[in-house]
Design a protein around this motif. Structure first.
Motif, mmCIF file in Angstrom:
data_model
loop_
_atom_site.group_PDB
_atom_site.id
_atom_site.type_symbol
_atom_site.label_atom_id
_atom_site.label_comp_id
_atom_site.label_asym_id
_atom_site.label_seq_id
_atom_site.Cartn_x
_atom_site.Cartn_y
_atom_site.Cartn_z
ATOM 1 N N LYS A 7 7.961 -15.637 -6.661
ATOM 2 C CA LYS A 7 6.540 -15.352 -6.519
ATOM 3 C C LYS A 7 6.187 -15.229 -5.033
ATOM 4 O O LYS A 7 6.533 -16.083 -4.237
ATOM 5 C CB LYS A 7 5.751 -16.512 -7.134
ATOM 6 C CG LYS A 7 4.386 -16.144 -7.600
ATOM 7 C CD LYS A 7 3.759 -17.342 -8.271
ATOM 8 C CE LYS A 7 2.654 -16.912 -9.183
ATOM 9 N NZ LYS A 7 2.019 -18.055 -9.830
ATOM 10 N N ALA A 8 5.521 -14.144 -4.681
ATOM 11 C CA ALA A 8 5.110 -13.946 -3.290
ATOM 12 C C ALA A 8 3.958 -14.891 -2.962
ATOM 13 O O ALA A 8 3.043 -15.058 -3.755
ATOM 14 C CB ALA A 8 4.674 -12.504 -3.070
ATOM 15 N N GLN A 9 4.046 -15.505 -1.795
ATOM 16 C CA GLN A 9 2.985 -16.401 -1.373
ATOM 17 C C GLN A 9 1.849 -15.585 -0.766
ATOM 18 O O GLN A 9 2.073 -14.552 -0.135
ATOM 19 C CB GLN A 9 3.502 -17.409 -0.347
ATOM 20 C CG GLN A 9 4.479 -18.387 -0.935
ATOM 21 C CD GLN A 9 4.948 -19.385 0.119
ATOM 22 O OE1 GLN A 9 4.972 -19.091 1.294
ATOM 23 N NE2 GLN A 9 5.319 -20.558 -0.333
ATOM 24 N N ALA A 10 0.647 -16.061 -0.967
ATOM 25 C CA ALA A 10 -0.526 -15.379 -0.420
ATOM 26 C C ALA A 10 -0.558 -15.518 1.091
ATOM 27 O O ALA A 10 -0.250 -16.574 1.631
ATOM 28 C CB ALA A 10 -1.793 -15.959 -1.028
ATOM 29 N N GLN A 11 -0.924 -14.447 1.740
ATOM 30 C CA GLN A 11 -1.054 -14.491 3.188
ATOM 31 C C GLN A 11 -2.423 -15.022 3.560
ATOM 32 O O GLN A 11 -3.390 -14.861 2.826
ATOM 33 C CB GLN A 11 -0.825 -13.108 3.775
ATOM 34 C CG GLN A 11 0.601 -12.644 3.626
ATOM 35 C CD GLN A 11 0.851 -11.340 4.335
ATOM 36 O OE1 GLN A 11 -0.018 -10.475 4.395
ATOM 37 N NE2 GLN A 11 2.036 -11.182 4.880
ATOM 38 N N VAL A 12 -2.480 -15.665 4.715
ATOM 39 C CA VAL A 12 -3.720 -16.278 5.178
ATOM 40 C C VAL A 12 -4.236 -15.534 6.413
ATOM 41 O O VAL A 12 -3.489 -14.854 7.107
ATOM 42 C CB VAL A 12 -3.528 -17.781 5.504
ATOM 43 C CG1 VAL A 12 -3.142 -18.557 4.258
ATOM 44 C CG2 VAL A 12 -2.489 -17.978 6.589
ATOM 45 N N ASP A 13 -5.536 -15.703 6.660
ATOM 46 C CA ASP A 13 -6.159 -15.107 7.838
ATOM 47 C C ASP A 13 -5.740 -15.858 9.099
ATOM 48 O O ASP A 13 -5.401 -17.042 9.046
ATOM 49 C CB ASP A 13 -7.682 -15.169 7.727
ATOM 50 C CG ASP A 13 -8.221 -14.225 6.674
ATOM 51 O OD1 ASP A 13 -7.675 -13.115 6.526
ATOM 52 O OD2 ASP A 13 -9.198 -14.613 5.991
ATOM 53 N N MET A 86 2.879 -17.057 7.376
ATOM 54 C CA MET A 86 2.276 -16.260 6.292
ATOM 55 C C MET A 86 0.915 -15.685 6.703
ATOM 56 O O MET A 86 -0.041 -15.732 5.934
ATOM 57 C CB MET A 86 2.149 -17.100 5.021
ATOM 58 C CG MET A 86 3.460 -17.620 4.476
ATOM 59 S SD MET A 86 4.622 -16.310 4.018
ATOM 60 C CE MET A 86 3.717 -15.498 2.731
ATOM 61 N N LYS A 88 -1.764 -12.710 7.810
ATOM 62 C CA LYS A 88 -2.023 -11.324 7.443
ATOM 63 C C LYS A 88 -1.712 -10.384 8.598
ATOM 64 O O LYS A 88 -1.858 -10.743 9.762
ATOM 65 C CB LYS A 88 -3.483 -11.155 7.028
ATOM 66 C CG LYS A 88 -3.809 -11.808 5.715
ATOM 67 C CD LYS A 88 -5.256 -11.586 5.338
ATOM 68 C CE LYS A 88 -5.563 -12.286 4.018
ATOM 69 N NZ LYS A 88 -7.000 -12.179 3.687
#
Length: 146
Positions: A7-13, A86, A88
């Motif tokens: 599962k790809a982890q969500a990228q953060v700002d 991680m 963006k």
């Protein structure tokens, strides 16, 4: 049967914007006049101490002086840092950010590492000794009881 894809982890700002340079006025000035110092500090932390601040800063200066495009070298570290934390790919791709706005990109990376708890003046090894900056600390040892 094929194995399930991880599962790809969500990228953060990023913790600050690209043009928030004046939130750390001292670093902004240092980066405008000596970007090699800011870059060296970033590279030392991103490389987890495997490169020195002085060595990375010197190489950055040589690339700038000989080729006139130190941004190519520094954008590699932005990419490495983004993968590690991680982050963006914003406001656009790493190479374009560094090509068009090198001082702002370096300042943003510096602020991001500071906001993650690193004391940029003491480098990776100094942060490890102090237990700063997301550097894994050894777990507390619980005394054995019967």
């Amino acid at each position: 049967m094929s194995a399930p894809k991880p599962k790809a982890q969500a990228q953060v700002d990023w913790s600050t914007g690209l043009c928030d340079c004046f939130s750390n006025f001292g670093n902004c000035c240092l980066t405008l006049w000596c970007p090699c110092v800011t870059f060296g500090r970033i590279a030392n932390v991103v490389d987890k101490g495997s490169t020195t601040c002085g060595g990375s800063g010197t190489l950055y200066t040589v690339v700038c002086c000989l080729l006139g495009c130190g941004w190519i070298y520094s954008c590699l570290y932005r990419s490495k840092m983004r993968r590690e934390y991680m982050l963006k790919d914003s406001p656009c791709c790493d190479c374009l950010v560094h090509c068009c706005c090198e001082p702002c990109a370096l300042c943003q990376e510096f602020r991001e590492l500071e906001n993650r708890g690193f004391d940029m003046a003491i480098g990776w090894h100094g942060n490890v000794e102090k237990g700063n900056g997301g550097v894994p600390k050894a777990p507390a040892v619980q005394p054995m009881t019967r």
